[in-house]
Motif scaffolding. Structure first.
Motif, mmCIF file in Angstrom:
data_model
loop_
_atom_site.group_PDB
_atom_site.id
_atom_site.type_symbol
_atom_site.label_atom_id
_atom_site.label_comp_id
_atom_site.label_asym_id
_atom_site.label_seq_id
_atom_site.Cartn_x
_atom_site.Cartn_y
_atom_site.Cartn_z
ATOM 1 N N SER A 49 -33.108 38.786 -30.058
ATOM 2 C CA SER A 49 -32.224 37.757 -30.616
ATOM 3 C C SER A 49 -32.592 37.396 -32.055
ATOM 4 C CB SER A 49 -32.250 36.505 -29.738
ATOM 5 O OG SER A 49 -33.513 35.874 -29.796
ATOM 6 N N TRP A 50 -33.869 37.332 -32.356
ATOM 7 C CA TRP A 50 -34.274 36.895 -33.696
ATOM 8 C C TRP A 50 -34.077 37.959 -34.766
ATOM 9 C CZ3 TRP A 50 -39.442 33.782 -32.675
ATOM 10 C CH2 TRP A 50 -39.097 32.472 -32.278
ATOM 11 N N VAL A 51 -34.002 39.220 -34.363
ATOM 12 C CA VAL A 51 -33.880 40.267 -35.379
ATOM 13 C C VAL A 51 -32.459 40.834 -35.478
ATOM 14 C CG1 VAL A 51 -36.270 40.980 -35.617
ATOM 15 C CG2 VAL A 51 -34.938 41.863 -33.718
ATOM 16 N N HIS A 52 -31.594 40.431 -34.555
ATOM 17 C CA HIS A 52 -30.213 40.918 -34.648
ATOM 18 C C HIS A 52 -29.231 39.745 -34.628
ATOM 19 C CE1 HIS A 52 -32.392 44.486 -33.731
ATOM 20 N NE2 HIS A 52 -32.537 44.219 -32.455
ATOM 21 N N PRO A 53 -29.444 38.734 -35.476
ATOM 22 C CA PRO A 53 -28.606 37.534 -35.387
ATOM 23 C C PRO A 53 -27.125 37.831 -35.660
ATOM 24 C CG PRO A 53 -29.897 37.519 -37.412
ATOM 25 C CD PRO A 53 -30.394 38.653 -36.580
ATOM 26 N N ASP A 54 -26.852 38.901 -36.406
ATOM 27 C CA ASP A 54 -25.462 39.188 -36.774
ATOM 28 C C ASP A 54 -24.814 40.210 -35.841
ATOM 29 O OD1 ASP A 54 -25.987 37.536 -38.922
ATOM 30 O OD2 ASP A 54 -26.706 39.230 -40.137
ATOM 31 N N ASP A 55 -25.531 40.595 -34.801
ATOM 32 C CA ASP A 55 -25.009 41.653 -33.938
ATOM 33 C C ASP A 55 -25.197 41.216 -32.491
ATOM 34 O OD1 ASP A 55 -24.270 43.946 -32.663
ATOM 35 O OD2 ASP A 55 -25.815 45.229 -33.524
ATOM 36 N N GLN A 56 -24.305 40.320 -32.042
ATOM 37 C CA GLN A 56 -24.480 39.754 -30.703
ATOM 38 C C GLN A 56 -24.363 40.821 -29.621
ATOM 39 O OE1 GLN A 56 -22.452 36.124 -29.993
ATOM 40 N NE2 GLN A 56 -23.415 35.177 -31.766
ATOM 41 N N ASP A 57 -23.418 41.756 -29.799
ATOM 42 C CA ASP A 57 -23.264 42.812 -28.797
ATOM 43 C C ASP A 57 -24.509 43.686 -28.761
ATOM 44 O OD1 ASP A 57 -20.814 41.835 -28.282
ATOM 45 O OD2 ASP A 57 -19.699 43.384 -29.383
ATOM 46 N N GLY A 58 -24.946 44.053 -29.938
ATOM 47 C CA GLY A 58 -26.137 44.909 -30.038
ATOM 48 C C GLY A 58 -27.338 44.232 -29.407
ATOM 49 N N ALA A 59 -27.510 42.948 -29.719
ATOM 50 C CA ALA A 59 -28.665 42.224 -29.189
ATOM 51 C C ALA A 59 -28.568 42.108 -27.671
ATOM 52 C CB ALA A 59 -28.743 40.838 -29.826
ATOM 53 N N THR A 60 -27.357 41.897 -27.172
ATOM 54 C CA THR A 60 -27.193 41.767 -25.717
ATOM 55 C C THR A 60 -27.462 43.117 -25.038
ATOM 56 O OG1 THR A 60 -25.577 40.020 -26.087
ATOM 57 C CG2 THR A 60 -25.575 41.058 -23.909
ATOM 58 N N SER A 61 -26.924 44.196 -25.607
ATOM 59 C CA SER A 61 -27.187 45.516 -25.035
ATOM 60 C C SER A 61 -28.675 45.802 -25.007
ATOM 61 C CB SER A 61 -26.507 46.600 -25.874
ATOM 62 O OG SER A 61 -25.123 46.437 -25.824
ATOM 63 N N LYS A 62 -29.330 45.466 -26.120
ATOM 64 C CA LYS A 62 -30.752 45.734 -26.194
ATOM 65 C C LYS A 62 -31.499 44.905 -25.152
ATOM 66 C CE LYS A 62 -34.510 45.744 -29.580
ATOM 67 N NZ LYS A 62 -34.775 45.702 -31.031
ATOM 68 N N ALA A 63 -31.103 43.643 -24.991
ATOM 69 C CA ALA A 63 -31.752 42.790 -23.997
ATOM 70 C C ALA A 63 -31.598 43.400 -22.607
ATOM 71 C CB ALA A 63 -31.143 41.391 -24.047
ATOM 72 N N LYS A 64 -30.387 43.949 -22.333
ATOM 73 C CA LYS A 64 -30.178 44.578 -21.029
ATOM 74 C C LYS A 64 -31.117 45.778 -20.850
ATOM 75 C CE LYS A 64 -25.401 44.568 -20.048
ATOM 76 N NZ LYS A 64 -24.064 44.849 -20.639
ATOM 77 N N ALA A 65 -31.220 46.583 -21.907
ATOM 78 C CA ALA A 65 -32.105 47.753 -21.828
ATOM 79 C C ALA A 65 -33.545 47.327 -21.571
ATOM 80 C CB ALA A 65 -32.012 48.564 -23.125
ATOM 81 N N LEU A 66 -33.971 46.259 -22.254
ATOM 82 C CA LEU A 66 -35.355 45.828 -22.095
ATOM 83 C C LEU A 66 -35.587 45.234 -20.703
ATOM 84 C CD1 LEU A 66 -35.986 44.254 -25.636
ATOM 85 C CD2 LEU A 66 -36.752 46.477 -24.798
ATOM 86 N N VAL A 67 -34.599 44.516 -20.180
ATOM 87 C CA VAL A 67 -34.725 43.969 -18.822
ATOM 88 C C VAL A 67 -34.775 45.122 -17.820
ATOM 89 C CG1 VAL A 67 -33.517 42.669 -17.027
ATOM 90 C CG2 VAL A 67 -33.669 41.737 -19.353
ATOM 91 N N SER A 68 -33.896 46.081 -18.034
ATOM 92 C CA SER A 68 -33.882 47.239 -17.134
ATOM 93 C C SER A 68 -35.234 47.957 -17.159
ATOM 94 C CB SER A 68 -32.760 48.192 -17.560
ATOM 95 O OG SER A 68 -32.934 49.443 -16.966
ATOM 96 N N ALA A 69 -35.772 48.128 -18.360
ATOM 97 C CA ALA A 69 -37.078 48.783 -18.495
ATOM 98 C C ALA A 69 -38.135 48.023 -17.715
ATOM 99 C CB ALA A 69 -37.462 48.870 -19.973
ATOM 100 N N ALA A 70 -38.100 46.689 -17.828
ATOM 101 C CA ALA A 70 -39.118 45.877 -17.162
ATOM 102 C C ALA A 70 -38.977 45.967 -15.647
ATOM 103 C CB ALA A 70 -38.997 44.424 -17.631
ATOM 104 N N VAL A 71 -37.726 45.961 -15.162
ATOM 105 C CA VAL A 71 -37.518 46.043 -13.714
ATOM 106 C C VAL A 71 -38.007 47.403 -13.190
ATOM 107 C CG1 VAL A 71 -35.768 46.170 -11.894
ATOM 108 C CG2 VAL A 71 -35.621 44.385 -13.665
ATOM 109 N N HIS A 72 -37.607 48.463 -13.884
ATOM 110 C CA HIS A 72 -38.045 49.790 -13.443
ATOM 111 C C HIS A 72 -39.560 49.905 -13.464
ATOM 112 C CE1 HIS A 72 -33.817 50.881 -13.971
ATOM 113 N NE2 HIS A 72 -34.086 51.944 -13.223
ATOM 114 N N ARG A 73 -40.146 49.300 -14.483
ATOM 115 C CA ARG A 73 -41.594 49.404 -14.621
ATOM 116 C C ARG A 73 -42.295 48.607 -13.528
ATOM 117 N NH1 ARG A 73 -46.595 48.046 -17.055
ATOM 118 N NH2 ARG A 73 -47.120 49.329 -18.843
#
Lengths: 672, 319, 156
Positions: free
Chosen positions: A106-130
């Motif tokens: 969120s702090w590094v993509h303030p102008d790209d809400q979709d991008g930040a949300t997609s990235k958050a999903k990827a990171l959550v997915s990574a954490a769950v799989h891990r």
């Protein structure tokens, strides 16, 4: 536990507006139900608040969760917090994983809400799989040795040593020079109270030198540090002083008789002399002299030995060798101080070419009653009193050619100099400054006082200091050339004496020292604290603390405060008696180890031994620091790095690459 | 030592106003076994003014020389005796290297003359830097036939070669010429502070009084430093300090007679060449009084001034 | 690929815990923006980076992989990043044989203080990979079964 018995809880934090302002957290939490084994997924305003933590505890019980994922800030911020919450809920704290969706999304993509949300999903997915591959781990409990090593005998180190010693623990205080005292011992007065520096430091030095709980190791340097918090092994080289301290009385006959006079570039900052056998200054602690073998006539020609002849107690020993001392300590405080900027690097200021250009430390010695001119403000000829003095601020500071940083103390000591010149001479004083920074208690008042005393202040960076004259009033003077930015004109100010307020710089060997103690240097080269606001004296290495100007430019009260703070941190660790070490360690599956020994050479800590009898390698968990280099190197892939296992990282990679747009539930088996 | 070859860009001023610099450059090159191959059909570098009027034609004009040099003598470095030419050629190469869009524009202009230049192909070097680096002051010392004993010289670099861009030497305190002059046996002034001060350049044509002030300062400083002559590496500096010295004297009511020599003339004298071969005599302020000071034997070492007993030590300077 | 058809690469990052992960944290606390193309994985040290990880990420659809560690000489574990340099050199040779462009897998350094450098590196790499276009590595494998390599690598 079989795959489908695993039950994961996911918590996505809003962090107020910090995350939720950019990342669609509700959507991420909802979407997380698509991920394998996710039983419950929630979003929460503040996960780190007690309500957030309690939510985890309640859910673990209610839904029989086996693993927990929190998507919030950096693990360097709150991993410990959530591990504790998980532990309170009855699970092993390592059955938890964090997704960093604040600092890294969120702090590094303030102008790209979709991008930040997609990235958050990827990171959550990574954490769950891990997290599905996480195993229960138990931290290693180790005892804390109560002894403390303090490196650097300046005012910060002395303060820390006294605090720890007073609390009843043993301190080894290592100092590179023959005496403790550091830069503060060189100063004349301290700003803004104009206390005599030596008068307030000497009692502390004496206390440190005589305290039963303090072992002074002067003229010594730390060569190697091994081990970990609670149990460091430190190798110290005590340079040969050529003087037996048990015999020497400090009477001074030796340096009186020594025929070799050399310029003292350390204590007198090049403005005075000392002998080849010397005690840096009269109040030195310890009071014993050392022979400087670089300049001693005997080591050059094999003749002289005057000091030996005249020593009444036969304390001189020309054959003395360096001594290696091995110390066992539980904690370390690094207080190695700073270097002064060498103004020869700015040739247009003429230091070294124009004799009446002085550095600030030279001037400290000049005005010091115990200094080379007995405290008289004179030119370098030793007799002429200046009629006009220019003080140049920010020499080597706030200048991208040299150091970008502000050295924090120069404005104040320049004001002190202006006052001292005014007090002792009739001279006009010109301060050339960029900005005046007088930010601590009593500092602005001192500035007002110096203004009242009639010192001149010219706002402008000096372009050159020259002896090339324009006009008759400049003849024989040094001309300070600067643009006065307040009147928008160039000015040429002829003066008799120039003082360069030189910058505070990291020690020349700061990087090497940092490496030795496992700490880091920031972009300005000073040592890096664990957190700039909330943890200013701890470092990334447990058990190693920093204090004083080695952490950044600061004045005496700040250095003292840090010395005390570091001591307090160390005392708190000592009083815990035991410390839990991260169980991130390598282990070798001995059954499948081929005994190739590749890992043996990989380990920088020599933590892997080859067991000849069984033809396998084995990790010593006390020495292993968990870097994982051996894990990556093992050709048989039988070394496992706890909490960073092959399976965990592969699962994390697969998880992070989940196509974030698919809506169907994912099947874990498909991913691996 | 094998013969060293350079591509050579003399520049306009060496052909006309500063003929002596050109003559002495070639004479010294012969003495040092250096071959200077003049770029065929070179053109003016545009000096300092053109650049501020329109940059593209200015760069293209300069790049034409780089392109010609690269075509003819691509394997050799390009040496330039004039500081302004050096700076312009060096700057153009750098500009083209750093800004590909400029390189493209400039090459489009060059294409009109069937030329093109790939930035970085040729290394642009000042003549003094080439001699002191490639030949070396120590090496130069072995070639000295007539050491310049008794001559005290003020090394004057001017402002152009000391620009940070030119990577010539220290931008504030260059010393290569100091070392070179010492190697030739001359005494070098240590306290000539204005060694990189501007000579006024073309200010003589715009505000003569300003220019004369600057010129006078430099000469005054050299006189104070006890110099017999100022040594320069730039035709513009030589011109200003030499030709305008009389005007400056008139304005400031002084009677300085400070000869302004080219470093090539100084090397030539030390190599045993006659003043005539080095173009001596074409200057306004005669060099003869300075040349007459050269002695056959080294002057006695001046007694180091004893500092008073109570004096404080000077800072130790790095070697 | 985003909805409107412009290509937005996915870069998998492997950041060491001590320097580059903290540089990324610093970029965050200092609010230095960079493209949302990087998905990062924390490892303790670049010395832990098994080259398999890089291949796995590419196989799973990453268009690039960014490995970042402490500057040479400043490794928290003394010399892990030197090991990474050597492994990276070998890995690059392998990637070349696979026909994967050099720019797709990069090794960079960032100290914990270099938030700006971190952000710049990500931005620059994103630009480079965008210019190259999607990799779609496993999709282009001639082999029918895209999991052969992965299974071997997963050492099952």
């Amino acid at each position: 536990m079989s795959e489908n018995e695993k039950r994961v809880g996911v918590y996505v934090c809003h962090c107020g507006h910090n995350i939720a302002g950019t990342v669609d957290v509700e959507h991420v939490a909802e979407w997380a139900y698509n991920l394998p084994n996710v039983i419950i997924s929630r979003d929460n305003k503040f996960m780190c608040a007690s309500t957030g933590q309690e939510q985890i505890e309640e859910d673990v019980k209610e839904f029989n969760l086996t693993h927990v994922v929190v998507a919030s800030c950096s693990p360097h911020m709150h991993e410990k917090t959530f591990r504790n919450a998980v532990e309170r809920s009855g699970l092993n704290p390592y059955l938890f994983e964090m997704a960093n969706i604040r600092e890294h999304a969120s702090w590094v993509h303030p102008d790209d809400q979709d991008g930040a949300t997609s990235k958050a999903k990827a990171l959550v997915s990574a954490a769950v799989h891990r997290v599905l591959h996480h195993e229960e781990l138990t931290p290693m409990q180790v005892e804390i040795r109560p002894e403390v090593l303090i490196v650097g005998g300046g005012v910060a180190g002395i303060q820390a040593a006294l605090e720890v010693a007073e609390a009843g623990h043993h301190v080894y205080l290592v100092e590179r020079e023959p005496s403790i005292g550091g830069h503060m011992a060189q100063l004349d007065k301290t700003f803004p109270t104009l206390d005599c520096s030596a008068c307030i430091l000497t009692p502390k030095m004496f206390d440190a030198g005589s305290h039963p709980n303090i072992t002074l190791l002067t003229y010594a340097e730390v060569e190697q540090v091994d081990g970990y918090v609670g149990n460091f092994t430190v190798r110290v080289r005590k340079k040969a002083k050529m003087v037996h301290e048990d015999l020497c009385t400090g009477c001074g006959t030796c340096w009186e008789k020594c025929p070799k006079k050399v310029i003292d570039t350390v204590f007198e900052s090049g403005l005075g002399y000392r002998k080849a056998i010397y005690r840096p200054f009269p109040q030195a602690v310890p009071k014993y002299p050392v022979i400087d073998v670089e300049t001693c006539i005997y080591y050059d020609t094999g003749k002289c030995r005057a000091c030996e002849k005249f020593c009444p107690t036969d304390a001189i020993d020309f054959e003395m060798q360096d001594e290696i001392v091995n110390l066992e300590v539980g904690n370390i405080i690094v207080a190695t101080g700073y270097d002064l900027f060498d103004p020869r690097r700015i040739p247009q200021y003429g230091y070294g070419r124009h004799e009446n250009v002085f550095t600030s430390m030279e001037f400290e010695r000049l005005v010091n009653a115990a200094g080379p001119s007995d405290g008289r403000v004179v030119l370098r000829d030793g007799e002429t009193t200046p009629q006009s003095v220019a003080i140049i601020h920010c020499v080597g500071s706030r200048d991208k050619n040299y150091n970008g940083h502000c050295s924090a103390i120069c404005c104040m000591y320049s004001l002190k100099f202006a006052h001292l010149v005014k007090e002792r001479t009739e001279a006009e004083v010109y301060n050339f400054y960029i900005d005046m920074r007088t930010i601590a208690k009593g500092y602005e008042e001192f500035y007002d006082r110096v203004l009242e005393e009639g010192a001149h202040f010219i706002r402008g960076k000096v372009s050159e200091i020259t002896d090339a004259t324009h006009a008759s009033e400049e003849e024989g003077k040094l001309v300070v050339v600067a643009e006065d930015t307040l009147i928008g004109k160039q000015r040429r100010v002829p003066v008799d004496m120039v003082i360069l307020a030189v910058a505070m710089e990291p020690r020349a060997d700061a990087e090497e020292v940092a490496h030795r103690f496992g700490i880091g240097c920031g972009d300005t080269g000073f040592f890096t604290e664990r957190h700039p606001k909330l943890d200013p004296v701890a470092t990334v290495t447990e058990g190693v603390y920093i204090a004083g100007a080695c952490q950044g430019p600061k004045d005496i009260p700040d250095a003292v405060a840090q010395g005390s703070a570091a001591a307090a941190r160390v005392l708190s660790v000592i009083s815990q008696r035991e410390v839990a070490l991260e169980p991130v360690r390598a282990t070798i599956d001995e059954e499948h180890c081929s005994g190739c020994r590749i890992c043996n050479t990989m380990c920088p800590y020599h933590a892997i031994d080859f067991i000849e009898a069984d033809s396998v390698s084995r990790v010593n968990p006390a020495l292993c620091k968990g870097c994982g280099t051996c894990v990556a190197a093992c050709p048989s892939q039988v070394i496992s790095g706890a909490h960073f296992t092959f399976d965990q990282l592969i699962a994390e990679i697969d998880g992070i690459m989940v196509d974030v747009n698919i809506d169907e539930p994912l099947v874990a088996a498909e991913m691996v | 030592m094998t013969k060293k070859t350079y591509a050579y860009y003399p520049g306009c001023s060496l052909q006309h106003g500063n003929h002596a610099y050109g003559v002495s450059t070639e004479a010294v090159a012969r003495q040092l076994d250096i071959e200077l191959v003049e770029i065929d059909d070179w053109n003016c570098c545009g000096a300092t003014e053109y650049m501020s009027i329109n940059r593209l034609p200015a760069y293209a004009l300069i790049a034409r020389n780089l392109a010609r040099a690269a075509n003819e003598n691509g394997e050799h470095d390009l040496v330039v005796p004039c500081s302004a030419c050096f700076l312009n050629l060096h700057k153009t190469d750098k500009q083209m290297k750093e800004f590909p869009e400029w390189s493209e524009k400039i090459n489009r202009s060059l294409a009109a003359g069937n030329l093109q230049y790939e930035p970085g192909t040729i290394k642009v070097r000042h003549w003094l830097e080439a001699i002191t680096t490639d030949f070396g002051s120590d090496n130069l010392k072995t070639r000295v036939k007539r050491p310049l004993y008794g001559l005290k010289l003020a090394p004057y670099y001017g402002c152009l070669v000391a620009r940070p861009d030119s990577v010539f030497d220290s931008t504030e305190q260059p010393t290569v010429m100091d070392d070179m002059l010492a190697a030739l046996g001359a005494e070098v002034t240590t306290d000539f502070s204005l060694k990189t001060f501007c000579c006024g350049g073309h200010m003589t044509q715009i505000s003569e009084e300003t220019a004369l002030g600057m010129i006078h300062q430099i000469i005054h400083n050299a006189v104070q430093a006890g110099a017999d002559a100022i040594v320069t590496l730039c035709p513009m500096c030589q011109l200003n300090l030499d030709v305008y010295q009389g005007y400056a004297n008139n304005l400031f009511e002084t009677d300085y007679e400070m000869p302004i020599m080219f470093f090539t003339q100084v090397i030539g004298l030390a190599m045993g060449l006659s003043p005539k071969e080095l173009g001596v005599g074409q200057e306004f302020v005669s060099m003869q009084p300075a040349i007459k000071k050269i002695q056959d034997v080294p002057p006695p070492k001046p007694k180091s001034e004893r500092r008073p007993k109570q004096a404080l030590p000077m800072p130790v300077m790095p070697e | 690929m985003s909805e409107n058809g412009t290509f937005k690469p996915v870069i998998v990052g492997f950041l060491c815990n001590w320097c580059s992960y903290r540089a990324a944290d610093l970029a965050g606390t200092s609010r230095m923006g960079y493209p949302a193309t990087l998905r990062d994985i924390r490892i303790m040290c670049t010395g832990r980076l098994d080259p398999t990880f890089v291949l796995r990420a590419l196989e799973k659809g990453a268009d690039g992989v960014l490995i970042m560690g402490c500057h040479p000489g400043q490794c928290h574990y003394q010399e892990g990043n030197y090991k990474a340099i050597r492994r990276f050199a070998l890995l690059k040779r392998t990637l070349r044989q696979f026909g994967i462009e050099e720019e797709r897998v990069q090794l960079h350094w960032a100290s914990a203080a270099e938030g700006v450098e971190f952000a710049k590196t990500v931005a620059k790499m994103t630009e480079e990979i965008t210019a190259l276009g999607p990799l779609e590595w496993s999709r282009n494998w001639p082999n029918e079964d895209p999991h052969i390599y992965a299974e071997e690598a997963a050492h099952e």
